[in-house]
Design an enzyme around this catalytic site. Structure first.
Site, PDB file in Angstrom:
ATOM      1  N   LYS A 111      -1.197  25.520 -39.127  1.00  0.00           N
ATOM      2  CA  LYS A 111      -1.098  25.426 -37.665  1.00  0.00           C
ATOM      3  C   LYS A 111       0.313  25.722 -37.159  1.00  0.00           C
ATOM      4  CE  LYS A 111      -5.186  22.678 -36.942  1.00  0.00           C
ATOM      5  NZ  LYS A 111      -5.746  22.244 -38.244  1.00  0.00           N
TER       6      LYS A 111
HETATM    7  C1  LIG Z   1      -7.030  22.578 -38.719  1.00  0.00           C
HETATM    8  C2  LIG Z   1      -7.249  22.730 -40.172  1.00  0.00           C
HETATM    9  C3  LIG Z   1      -8.373  23.411 -40.689  1.00  0.00           C
HETATM   10  C4  LIG Z   1      -9.484  23.938 -39.808  1.00  0.00           C
HETATM   11  O1  LIG Z   1      -9.089  25.014 -39.012  1.00  0.00           O
HETATM   12  P1  LIG Z   1     -10.019  25.476 -37.770  1.00  0.00           P
HETATM   13  O2  LIG Z   1      -9.246  26.540 -37.093  1.00  0.00           O
HETATM   14  O3  LIG Z   1     -10.171  24.244 -36.915  1.00  0.00           O
HETATM   15  O4  LIG Z   1     -11.315  25.933 -38.312  1.00  0.00           O
HETATM   16  C5  LIG Z   1      -8.462  23.585 -42.059  1.00  0.00           C
HETATM   17  N1  LIG Z   1      -7.518  23.101 -42.898  1.00  0.00           N
HETATM   18  C6  LIG Z   1      -6.430  22.426 -42.437  1.00  0.00           C
HETATM   19  C7  LIG Z   1      -5.446  21.901 -43.409  1.00  0.00           C
HETATM   20  C8  LIG Z   1      -6.257  22.222 -41.063  1.00  0.00           C
HETATM   21  O5  LIG Z   1      -5.176  21.549 -40.622  1.00  0.00           O
END
Ligand SMILES: *Cc1c(COP(=O)(O)O)cnc(C)c1O
Length: 466
Positions: A111
């Protein structure tokens, strides 16, 4: 580039509208009116670029004239200068599977890649337009930390992050609460993540409150997050594709944001043959691919908590694409979902979705097993989310023995972020990067508040940026 809402294809919006509003006022999600298809020669030119230059070219397509060339270049450079890799991401290999390490940012999850850019976009847009905003967001752990790091110490904005008290990992909590910055406010809510999300939604829907604090959001439906995530699909393919093979990407999925970015890359002409929706026990999308029925149920708590989601918000964007942005049809499906708790998609659409998507739901037992075997055979520690992704990719490979595809699995988090879980599986602690470890020793700042909308509004109003 013009944007529309999934629920109204008549009205158009600029990139700035989509950026500052997050969610359209009709309840729909913003999507581009058309996704541009890149020519062979453009793809050829892009394939020679380093990560930052490629990010510039792709983000530019979607932001148009919002930023000048120098401004956008500067935003990207600033966003990635503290990453633990000069090209933002790194690759590793487990047998024939390429792992795309997306966790080299400041808070150890993928993210960071989008939110760092968004933080710098906010700074520039607010400064240029003489605007001030207050960001309010709910987090189950990773988004909060990434958003806080992205906006800390920035002018013209404050951030309020609601996390469920005692329900995030210690490392996840400390990554949020040890940031000592005047514009960061952590609220530990005495409730669950769903409670936090409901509180934020209620604040968004209270238009007079929303206006009184100039409220904005950075949750996963923000279009800009999708745009920035498109880049690493291109970059991975360009770096590692063999001969003229097409690529397969396995993506640990929750809210469907990350994998939808892969779908946009595919629509832009990147040679992708399959996108694998890797889920944990929260298998609503796995079931959807089987029977065409989208039906959220109760959240199951797993060892990959960032994927413990039953409402895959971004999925509406995919459905819109397969319905040719027919907003009447989308609105109908969404009101069915509200009324009956589910909707069913036409058979021929399901068939077309399955041409490009594949899904596998991976339980805790298999997740632990693959973490053990990759550690024993390859000396690599996978975090539980990435392990789900790799298991799904292996499953695909065994069932679809096409040897001429490039196989990628996105690694969405650093294992140290889930060290309690990893320790239980391997009796070994993953090494946490030094700088991150130092900052985790600092004093924590957060306010404990009850799960009470009125009290939380009073707190935010009192501390907002005016
Ligand atoms: C947010 C997250 C996901 C999922 O991603 P999406 O875009 O919501 O499908 C998967 N793995 C980790 C470690 C995350 O922080």
């Amino acid at each position: 580039m013009k944007y529309i809402s999934t629920r109204n294809n008549k009205k158009t919006y600029s990139f700035i509208d989509t950026f500052l509003n997050g969610l359209a006022h009709d309840g729909g999600l913003y999507i581009p009116k058309n996704i541009p298809r890149l020519s062979k020669s453009t793809l050829q030119r892009f394939s020679k670029l380093n990560y930052n230059d490629l990010a510039y070219e792709i983000i530019k397509i979607y932001t148009g004239n919002t930023f000048s060339r120098t401004e956008l270049k500067q935003i990207i450079k600033k966003s990635y200068k503290n990453f633990d890799s000069s090209n933002v991401i790194k690759f590793s290999r487990v047998k024939k599977f390429n792992l795309v390490e997306l966790y080299h940012g400041p808070t150890l999850a993928f993210k960071d890649i989008a939110l760092q850019v968004i933080g710098n976009m906010y700074e520039l847009i607010l400064n240029k337009n003489k605007r001030r905003i207050n960001l309010v967001t709910a987090t189950s752990g990773d988004t909060g930390a990434a958003a806080i790091d992205a906006v800390k110490d920035k002018k013209n904005l404050r951030i309020f992050v609601l996390h469920p008290k005692g329900k995030v990992s210690v490392t996840q909590r400390k990554l949020m609460t040890t940031v000592n910055s005047k514009n960061v406010f952590n609220i530990a809510v005495q409730g669950s993540f769903d409670d936090c999300q409901t509180l934020v939604k209620s604040m968004f829907n209270d238009l007079s409150f929303r206006k009184s604090i100039n409220m904005s959001g950075v949750n996963s439906i923000n279009w800009a997050r999708i745009v920035v995530q498109i880049v690493y699909y291109f970059y991975s393919h360009f770096c590692l594709s063999e001969k003229n093979n097409k690529s397969v990407f396995s993506v640990p999925t929750g809210n469907f944001g990350d994998i939808y970015a892969g779908y946009v890359a595919y629509k832009m002409g990147l040679p992708i043959s399959k996108l694998i929706i890797a889920t944990n026990e929260n298998d609503l999308l796995y079931k959807f691919l089987k029977n065409g029925v989208y039906k959220p149920s109760k959240v199951k708590f797993s060892i990959s908590p960032s994927m413990d989601i039953q409402v895959a918000s971004n999925f509406e964007r995919l459905i819109a694409s397969y319905c040719n942005n027919n907003s009447k049809k989308i609105s109908e499906l969404m009101s069915q979902l509200n009324k009956n708790g589910s909707y069913r998609i036409d058979k021929n659409i399901l068939k077309r979705i399955k041409n490009i998507f594949y899904s596998k739901s991976v339980n805790a037992k298999d997740t632990k097993k693959i973490i053990k075997s990759v550690y024993n055979n390859n000396h690599k520690i996978l975090d539980p989310h990435s392990a789900v992704g790799l298991k799904a990719l292996q499953d695909y490979y065994l069932n679809n023995n096409k040897k001429s595809e490039n196989l990628f699995c996105l690694e969405t988090a650093h294992p140290a972020k889930f060290r309690e879980t990893i320790y239980k599986i391997l009796s070994k602690n993953p090494v946490i990067p030094k700088e991150v470890n130092e900052s985790l020793k600092k004093k924590e700042f957060y306010k404990v508040l009850p799960n009470n909308l009125y009290k939380i509004k009073v707190y935010i109003r009192a501390n907002r940026l005016r």
